[in-house]
Design a protein around this motif. Structure first.
Motif, PDB file in Angstrom:
ATOM      1  N   UNK A 104      -0.134   0.422  -3.686  1.00 43.66           N
ATOM      2  CA  UNK A 104      -1.153   1.472  -3.673  1.00 43.66           C
ATOM      3  C   UNK A 104      -0.519   2.850  -3.816  1.00 43.66           C
ATOM      4  N   UNK A 105       0.618   3.087  -3.176  1.00 42.90           N
ATOM      5  CA  UNK A 105       1.291   4.382  -3.281  1.00 42.90           C
ATOM      6  C   UNK A 105       1.730   4.649  -4.712  1.00 42.90           C
ATOM      7  N   UNK A 106       2.318   3.649  -5.345  1.00 43.56           N
ATOM      8  CA  UNK A 106       2.753   3.803  -6.737  1.00 43.56           C
ATOM      9  C   UNK A 106       1.537   3.997  -7.644  1.00 43.56           C
ATOM     10  N   UNK A 162      -2.358  -8.189   9.789  1.00 44.36           N
ATOM     11  CA  UNK A 162      -1.602  -7.202   9.019  1.00 44.36           C
ATOM     12  C   UNK A 162      -0.382  -7.791   8.321  1.00 44.36           C
ATOM     13  N   UNK A 163      -0.222  -9.111   8.323  1.00 44.04           N
ATOM     14  CA  UNK A 163       0.883  -9.717   7.584  1.00 44.04           C
ATOM     15  C   UNK A 163       0.664  -9.497   6.095  1.00 44.04           C
ATOM     16  N   UNK A 164       1.682  -9.009   5.411  1.00 54.24           N
ATOM     17  CA  UNK A 164       1.588  -8.808   3.975  1.00 54.24           C
ATOM     18  C   UNK A 164       1.027  -7.470   3.557  1.00 54.24           C
ATOM     19  N   UNK A 165       0.823  -6.564   4.489  1.00 53.91           N
ATOM     20  CA  UNK A 165       0.248  -5.271   4.113  1.00 53.91           C
ATOM     21  C   UNK A 165       1.291  -4.353   3.470  1.00 53.91           C
ATOM     22  N   UNK A 166       2.566  -4.534   3.766  1.00 54.20           N
ATOM     23  CA  UNK A 166       3.603  -3.662   3.212  1.00 54.20           C
ATOM     24  C   UNK A 166       3.627  -3.687   1.688  1.00 54.20           C
ATOM     25  N   UNK A 167       3.618  -4.852   1.034  1.00 54.16           N
ATOM     26  CA  UNK A 167       3.584  -4.836  -0.439  1.00 54.16           C
ATOM     27  C   UNK A 167       2.331  -4.164  -0.992  1.00 54.16           C
ATOM     28  N   UNK A 168       1.207  -4.337  -0.318  1.00 50.83           N
ATOM     29  CA  UNK A 168      -0.023  -3.693  -0.789  1.00 50.83           C
ATOM     30  C   UNK A 168       0.057  -2.185  -0.644  1.00 50.83           C
ATOM     31  N   UNK A 169       0.637  -1.699   0.446  1.00 49.57           N
ATOM     32  CA  UNK A 169       0.781  -0.256   0.623  1.00 49.57           C
ATOM     33  C   UNK A 169       1.730   0.342  -0.410  1.00 49.57           C
ATOM     34  N   UNK A 170       2.813  -0.358  -0.707  1.00 51.78           N
ATOM     35  CA  UNK A 170       3.752   0.125  -1.730  1.00 51.78           C
ATOM     36  C   UNK A 170       3.072   0.168  -3.083  1.00 51.78           C
TER      37      UNK A 170
END
Length: 111
Positions: free
Chosen positions: A91-93, A81-89
């Motif tokens: 995807x939300x945008x 799960x390393x690096x998932x935060x930028x992908x979630x942001x």
């Protein structure tokens, strides 16, 4: 957005499999986020250096399950799960803009 959570570990495994088969990390650096690239470049040496003792199985021929086991041994559950935060942001945008534009277009077409 949350659909990335179950799929992201499979993407990490697939990317590491591609890296150990001879693709350079430099080509991935231009297309992925710095967090993902950093985790890939730090994982590559430990995966490629930990080959099994049998002559017919080496790090270039690992299957998905073998690669997942190697990743888990080298970094635990967090490596998936390393690096998932930028992908979630992102995807939300992306999803919010898509739904907003869809709403605008349907409103204009129906009025």
């Amino acid at each position: 957005c949350l659909s990335w959570l179950p799929v992201y570990p499979i993407d990490v495994i697939k990317t590491n499999m591609q890296n150990t088969r001879g693709n350079s990390v430099g080509s991935i650096e231009s297309t992925s986020s710095p967090t993902v690239t950093a985790s890939l470049s730090s994982e590559k040496p430990s995966i490629s250096s930990s080959s099994s003792s049998s002559s017919d199985t080496n790090s270039d021929n690992l299957g998905m399950l073998d690669m997942a086991i190697q990743l888990f041994k080298s970094g635990g559950l967090a490596v998936f799960y390393e690096g998932i935060t930028p992908k979630l942001i992102r995807a939300a945008v992306n999803h919010s803009v898509t739904f907003y534009v869809y709403d605008l277009i349907t409103t204009k077409l129906l009025t």
